[in-house]
Design a protein around this motif. Structure first.
Motif, short mmCIF file in Angstrom:
data_model
loop_
_atom_site.label_atom_id
_atom_site.label_comp_id
_atom_site.label_asym_id
_atom_site.label_seq_id
_atom_site.Cartn_x
_atom_site.Cartn_y
_atom_site.Cartn_z
N ILE A 1 -42.53 -15.74 1.70
CA ILE A 1 -42.28 -16.71 1.40
C ILE A 1 -42.82 -17.86 2.18
O ILE A 1 -43.15 -18.91 1.47
CB ILE A 1 -40.76 -16.91 1.64
CG1 ILE A 1 -39.95 -16.08 0.69
CG2 ILE A 1 -40.23 -18.48 1.53
CD1 ILE A 1 -38.53 -16.04 1.00
N VAL A 2 -43.22 -17.85 3.26
CA VAL A 2 -43.92 -18.82 4.17
C VAL A 2 -45.32 -18.89 3.74
O VAL A 2 -45.67 -20.17 3.39
CB VAL A 2 -43.82 -18.49 5.61
CG1 VAL A 2 -44.93 -19.52 6.34
CG2 VAL A 2 -42.66 -18.68 6.22
N LEU B 1 -34.74 -11.49 -1.08
CA LEU B 1 -34.35 -11.87 0.21
C LEU B 1 -32.78 -11.81 0.19
O LEU B 1 -32.16 -11.42 1.33
CB LEU B 1 -34.87 -12.95 0.61
CG LEU B 1 -34.51 -13.52 1.82
CD1 LEU B 1 -35.16 -12.48 3.11
CD2 LEU B 1 -34.78 -15.05 2.21
N PHE C 1 -36.88 -14.90 -3.32
CA PHE C 1 -35.71 -15.27 -2.77
C PHE C 1 -34.52 -14.10 -3.29
O PHE C 1 -33.56 -14.13 -2.36
CB PHE C 1 -35.24 -16.91 -3.09
CG PHE C 1 -35.55 -17.82 -2.20
CD1 PHE C 1 -34.92 -18.16 -1.11
CD2 PHE C 1 -36.77 -18.39 -2.40
CE1 PHE C 1 -35.09 -18.91 -0.06
CE2 PHE C 1 -37.24 -19.30 -1.29
CZ PHE C 1 -36.49 -19.64 -0.21
N LEU D 1 -40.78 -10.22 3.65
CA LEU D 1 -40.54 -11.04 2.71
C LEU D 1 -40.39 -12.49 3.23
O LEU D 1 -40.85 -13.41 2.62
CB LEU D 1 -38.81 -11.08 2.10
CG LEU D 1 -39.12 -9.98 1.00
CD1 LEU D 1 -37.50 -9.51 0.64
CD2 LEU D 1 -39.53 -10.45 -0.37
N ILE D 2 -39.61 -12.80 4.29
CA ILE D 2 -39.94 -14.17 4.97
C ILE D 2 -41.34 -14.50 5.25
O ILE D 2 -41.65 -15.71 4.97
CB ILE D 2 -38.70 -14.09 6.39
CG1 ILE D 2 -37.48 -13.89 5.92
CG2 ILE D 2 -39.21 -15.65 7.01
CD1 ILE D 2 -36.63 -13.69 7.29
N CYS E 1 -35.80 -24.04 -4.69
CA CYS E 1 -35.45 -22.83 -3.90
C CYS E 1 -33.91 -22.74 -3.35
O CYS E 1 -33.15 -21.89 -3.21
CB CYS E 1 -36.30 -22.59 -2.68
SG CYS E 1 -37.99 -22.05 -3.38
N TYR F 1 -31.11 -20.26 -4.29
CA TYR F 1 -30.54 -19.34 -3.24
C TYR F 1 -29.15 -19.58 -3.50
O TYR F 1 -28.30 -18.44 -3.46
CB TYR F 1 -30.85 -20.02 -1.83
CG TYR F 1 -30.18 -19.47 -0.67
CD1 TYR F 1 -30.77 -18.18 -0.01
CD2 TYR F 1 -29.14 -19.88 0.00
CE1 TYR F 1 -30.32 -17.31 0.99
CE2 TYR F 1 -28.57 -19.11 1.08
CZ TYR F 1 -29.08 -17.90 1.53
OH TYR F 1 -28.34 -17.08 2.49
N ARG G 1 -30.39 -9.88 2.80
CA ARG G 1 -29.44 -10.51 3.56
C ARG G 1 -27.95 -9.99 3.51
O ARG G 1 -27.20 -10.02 4.41
CB ARG G 1 -29.75 -12.03 3.46
CG ARG G 1 -28.55 -12.79 4.31
CD ARG G 1 -28.80 -14.35 3.86
NE ARG G 1 -27.93 -14.90 4.75
CZ ARG G 1 -26.69 -15.22 4.85
NH1 ARG G 1 -26.01 -14.56 3.88
NH2 ARG G 1 -26.04 -15.94 5.70
N ARG H 1 -37.35 -7.35 5.10
CA ARG H 1 -36.85 -8.64 5.13
C ARG H 1 -37.76 -9.73 6.02
O ARG H 1 -38.08 -10.68 5.55
CB ARG H 1 -35.60 -8.70 5.73
CG ARG H 1 -34.86 -9.90 5.80
CD ARG H 1 -33.30 -10.09 6.25
NE ARG H 1 -32.88 -11.45 5.99
CZ ARG H 1 -32.87 -12.16 7.25
NH1 ARG H 1 -33.16 -11.64 8.43
NH2 ARG H 1 -32.10 -13.48 6.98
N ARG H 2 -38.54 -9.14 7.09
CA ARG H 2 -39.18 -10.06 7.89
C ARG H 2 -40.60 -10.22 7.19
O ARG H 2 -41.11 -11.25 7.16
CB ARG H 2 -39.62 -9.31 9.33
CG ARG H 2 -38.48 -9.24 10.24
CD ARG H 2 -39.09 -8.65 11.71
NE ARG H 2 -39.47 -7.28 11.52
CZ ARG H 2 -38.62 -6.50 11.73
NH1 ARG H 2 -37.34 -6.63 12.12
NH2 ARG H 2 -38.94 -5.16 11.79
#
Length: 330
Positions: free
Chosen positions: A180-181, A322, A319, A176-177, A150, A154, A326, A173-174
């Motif tokens: 990912i978690v 994301l 990613f 997506l994060i 990852c 990235y 970003r 985006r939130r």
């Protein structure tokens, strides 16, 4: 794009592909029960490669606790060679980025983190052997490999994707994060399932488990992370109820991930990221399909190995989106 930037980008993508190869080959080694086929580390029966025909008798005398299985030993040692090559590639990439740290300090920092992580990953590889497939180490080794992938992905994505200039993507985006978690936790659960040989604890049944929706389980024993050193964990040490508990939690985790990522896909589609939404849907369905196939087909080696590659592909798409979001906020 200047030549230096292009070269760094190309090397970054090479590192990503190399990391994927190491992950997939490592899964092949683990799933073919070759993880302890070399009883020492970093050599294999005291050799740089592995014992050949005329060397097997001497190797068996030197390591009487484990007879040579040449068809497995080469897999373990080749995996070590590949991992060593990835370490050198990551160090080289970090060095090149560090030389240009004034213009890409963020990327240099990520590659420095990747370099530290991959050294720790090598230690986990050693402990996997010397601690005889201890489940917490095997799981950490899998998670560490995908984490390295990852970080490298990235970097490659940051060097490749252009900014979109959108300002309405904070909520996506939130999501997506969070996704990912959740995927990371599910990967860890998958690693724990594999390390404890619990993949077929429900038999070949799906969506039921051993013919029932909720069979006998032992959650207390299923998630004991540390059981001491000196035990040979090859084949697993848990009873059937504990292994069933692990498998059920992994299945429930898959449902949670599926539901959340479907929400991400819908949100991405509505915000105009149709191609990313379709790519994420394809990666998600592929991974779910491989997971179900592992059960109903009895964990065939190609499918089980591909399941690891599918996890990496899913993370790559997450990613990628994301990074687009970003950069759009910069």
């Amino acid at each position: 794009m200047n030549t230096n930037h292009r070269n760094l980008r190309n090397l970054a993508w090479f590192a990503v592909a190399f990391a994927l190869l190491v992950i997939v080959f490592g899964a092949f080694v683990r799933l073919s029960n070759a993880g302890l086929s070399c009883p020492d580390w970093p050599t294999c029966y005291g050799k740089l490669t592995w014992p050949k025909h005329h060397e097997i008798d001497a190797a068996n005398l030197a390591f009487p606790e484990r007879a040579v299985e040449s068809h497995k030993a080469w897999r373990e040692q080749v995996h070590r060679f590949l991992a060593g090559g990835l370490i050198l590639t990551t160090f080289g990439l970090a060095f090149l980025a560090w030389r240009r740290r004034r213009e890409m300090s963020g990327i240099a920092a990520v590659l420095l983190a990747a370099s530290v992580l991959i050294v720790f990953q090598a230690l986990l590889g050693m402990w996997t052997v010397t601690w005889k497939l201890k489940p917490i180490v095997v799981m950490a080794h899998l998670v560490g490999g995908l984490s390295t992938f990852c970080l490298l992905a990235y970097v490659a994505l940051r060097l490749s994707l252009e900014p979109l200039g959108r300002a309405d993507t904070a909520a996506l985006r939130r999501m997506l994060i969070a996704g990912i978690v959740l995927v990371a936790l599910q990967i860890a659960l998958g690693g724990w399932t594999s390390a404890n040989y619990a993949a077929l604890s429900c038999g070949l049944d799906f969506p039921t488990c051993a013919g029932r929706w909720w069979p006998a389980t032992d959650f207390r024993e299923a998630f004991v992370l540390w059981r001491g050193i000196g035990v040979n964990y090859e084949g697993g040490v848990l009873d059937a109820d504990a292994r069933t508990a692990i498998q059920l939690v992994h299945r429930i985790g898959a449902l949670v991930v599926l539901g959340h990522l479907l929400g991400v896909i819908v949100a991405a589609w509505r915000r105009g990221f149709g191609r990313w939404a379709l790519a994420l849907l394809a990666a998600l369905l592929l991974q779910i399909g491989l997971g179900i196939s592992n059960v109903v087909l009895g964990l065939p080696l190609p499918v089980a190995t591909a399941h690891n590659a599918g996890a990496a592909l899913l993370l790559l798409v997450l990613f990628g989106l994301l990074v687009r979001l970003r950069r759009a906020r910069n």
